[in-house]
Design an enzyme around this catalytic site. Structure first.
Site, PDB file in Angstrom:
ATOM      1  N   THR A  82       0.791  -1.130  -0.021  1.00 11.48           N
ATOM      2  CA  THR A  82      -0.045   0.093   0.031  1.00 11.48           C
ATOM      3  C   THR A  82       0.953   1.326   0.018  1.00 11.48           C
ATOM      4  OG1 THR A  82      -2.138  -0.811   1.251  1.00 11.48           O
ATOM      5  CG2 THR A  82      -1.653   1.353   1.327  1.00 11.48           C
ATOM      6  N   HIS A 199      -9.046  -6.671   2.322  1.00 15.35           N
ATOM      7  CA  HIS A 199      -7.487  -6.902   2.685  1.00 15.35           C
ATOM      8  C   HIS A 199      -7.410  -8.261   2.952  1.00 15.35           C
ATOM      9  CE1 HIS A 199      -3.562  -6.705   4.280  1.00 15.35           C
ATOM     10  NE2 HIS A 199      -3.174  -5.826   3.702  1.00 15.35           N
ATOM     11  N   ASP A 258      -4.464  -0.740  -5.511  1.00 16.64           N
ATOM     12  CA  ASP A 258      -3.186  -0.487  -5.225  1.00 16.64           C
ATOM     13  C   ASP A 258      -2.338  -1.626  -5.486  1.00 16.64           C
ATOM     14  OD1 ASP A 258      -4.291  -2.204  -3.088  1.00 16.64           O
ATOM     15  OD2 ASP A 258      -2.888  -1.234  -1.558  1.00 16.64           O
TER      16      ASP A 258
HETATM   17  C1  GP9 Z   1      -3.168  -0.592   6.368  1.00 14.83           C
HETATM   18  C2  GP9 Z   1      -3.171  -0.738   4.837  1.00 14.83           C
HETATM   19  C3  GP9 Z   1      -2.737  -2.106   4.448  1.00 14.83           C
HETATM   20  O1  GP9 Z   1      -3.225   0.655   7.046  1.00 14.83           O
HETATM   21  O2  GP9 Z   1      -2.797   0.363   4.225  1.00 14.83           O
HETATM   22  O3  GP9 Z   1      -1.640  -2.127   3.756  1.00 14.83           O
HETATM   23  P1  GP9 Z   1      -0.897  -3.465   2.921  1.00 14.83           P
HETATM   24  O4  GP9 Z   1      -0.890  -4.506   3.883  1.00 14.83           O
HETATM   25  O5  GP9 Z   1      -1.877  -3.435   1.810  1.00 14.83           O
HETATM   26  O6  GP9 Z   1       0.310  -2.807   2.410  1.00 14.83           O
HETATM   27 MN    MN Z   2      -2.727  -2.578   0.258  1.00 17.26          MN
END
Ligand code: GP9
Ligand code: MN
Length: 431
Positions: A82, A199, A258
């Site tokens: 992210t 996620h 993302d």
């Molecule tokens: C957590 C979210 C996840 O704040 O942005 O991040 P990631 O695990 O996808 O890098």
């Molecule tokens: Mn992410």
């Protein structure tokens, strides 16, 4: 040093793509709302499971005459996931070859990032809305260095009990509960919503879905469709709010995925669910699945379309700035405006693999995009591949040199006022 900076400038100036007059400034003065679709891959768009669209609202937005959507848009993140995506969107420079730039360099580096540029050039107010704690990915420090004025992290919302899951506040509640902060922002604003519910491992409470998902025996794959469906509904609800309040027509909304949600090791299980042959699955197919959505929605426009141009996250900032009518020429940016006739369609992955409209390069092997097979290259094709490879390597290594040596501290684009992070305080004083 100065000479290392000059090497970077020589590349970025030579690589600059001048704006397309037809699109330059078409979103001038509008609010910018970035919606970060967590772990959202392009194959979800238009995807049906048991006869039902997984993401009916995003599908509509994707095909809308008020949207410019891109079907060959790739994520380019490395280990910073992210945070790498955020870094590319805010700065048009790459993440690092190892680790997260946000975590490793974000506290001290000089950034010439979107919030600062938009503030200084067009008096935009900037804010991030996110249902996780501020320190995750070192955001609390990085955002200050980028010039973000506000960061509404988990401490600004009620995240108790079943209101949150996994990485924080559920997406529907993030959009709903952030309204009271959003509507107090001075316009025009540049805001970013970082969603979290879609996620890994894609957990969701039963009461948050009635979608009938796949039955692949792979829980990750089955759950992915559930949380993606939930994310779609969340965005839909937010759009309803934007429409009701009149904010919609005053804004440009940028939606993007993302990075992948389903990892390469699970793609064979995914293949079954999306009616592809798992026994005929290889590295080429894994690479093609790194497509993520990129949709620029400008309510009121009627000339939208789905573009097949090849592009990636590095290209978002110059594209957006030109739509807002802000020249990018004076900044160090590695991406190019996708609407430009000079846009560079070779997309670099962080590990030096790359894709172009014709080829996919994986560990030096060249596949044909048309056949999906390894290619025997003609002389002319060999020359083209060599040029692409060189460009990808040069670009990544110059971006690394820029960031690892903090070279932007020596660079002073016209009118750019350096950022003092001490000016910002994100603490919630009302809690
Ligand atoms: C957590 C979210 C996840 O704040 O942005 O991040 P990631 O695990 O996808 O890098
Ligand atoms: Mn992410």
């Amino acid at each position: 040093t100065k000479s290392e900076l000059n090497d970077v400038l020589k590349f970025t100036n030579g690589h600059y793509a001048k704006p397309n007059k037809k699109y330059y400034g078409i979103a001038k003065g509008k609010n910018v709302i970035i919606i970060h679709l967590e772990s959202f891959q392009q194959f979800l768009i238009g995807q049906k499971i048991n006869g039902q669209e997984v993401t009916p609202f995003l599908n509509k937005l994707y095909r809308s005459k008020s949207s410019y959507a891109f079907k060959n848009f790739f994520h380019q993140v490395g280990q910073g996931k992210t945070s790498d995506a955020e870094n590319m969107l805010e700065t048009s420079t790459y993440g690092l070859p190892q680790g997260s730039l946000f975590a490793q360099l974000g506290s001290d580096n000089t950034f010439q990032a979107a919030p600062a540029i938009l503030k200084q050039r067009r008096d935009y107010t900037s804010a991030v809305f996110h249902g996780n704690i501020a320190s995750f990915w070192n955001r609390n420090n990085v955002y200050k260095n980028m010039g973000y004025q506000y960061f509404f992290d988990a401490s600004y919302y009620d995240t108790s009990g079943d209101r949150s899951l996994g990485y924080g506040l559920k997406d529907k509640l993030l959009f709903r509960d952030s309204v009271k902060y959003l509507q107090n922002l001075q316009q025009p604003f540049y805001v970013k919503y970082l969603t979290v519910t879609n996620h890994f491992p894609f957990d969701l409470d039963k009461e948050d879905t009635n979608f009938k998902t796949t039955d692949t025996q792979d829980e990750v794959v089955d759950n992915y469709f559930l949380t993606a469906h939930y994310l779609d509904q969340s965005v839909h609800e937010f759009y309803n709010y934007l429409r009701k309040t009149g904010l919609l027509k005053k804004s440009v909304i940028v939606l993007y995925g993302d990075h992948y949600g389903i990892s390469d090791s699970e793609n064979k299980n995914l293949a079954k669910a999306i009616h592809r042959d798992p026994d005929d699955w290889d590295d080429f197919d894994n690479a093609q699945l790194q497509r993520v959505p990129f949709i620029i929605n400008i309510p009121g426009r009627k000339d939208g379309y789905v573009s097949s141009k090849y592009a990636g996250e590095i290209d978002v900032l110059p594209t957006l700035m030109h739509l807002l009518g802000i020249s990018t020429k004076r900044y160090v940016q590695f991406g190019t405006d996708i609407f430009s006739n000079q846009h560079d369609q070779v997309v670099a992955f962080r590990n030096q693999d790359w894709v172009s409209p014709t080829f996919t390069s994986i560990s030096g092997d060249i596949y044909s995009n048309r056949t999906g097979q390894l290619m025997k290259l003609s002389k002319r094709q060999q020359a083209q591949v060599k040029v692409n490879k060189k460009r990808v390597q040069t670009e990544l290594s110059l971006s690394d040199s820029l960031n690892e040596k903090n070279l932007l501290r020596f660079y002073h684009p016209k009118g750019f006022e350096s950022i003092d992070p001490r000016k910002y305080n994100y603490a919630n004083e009302y809690q």
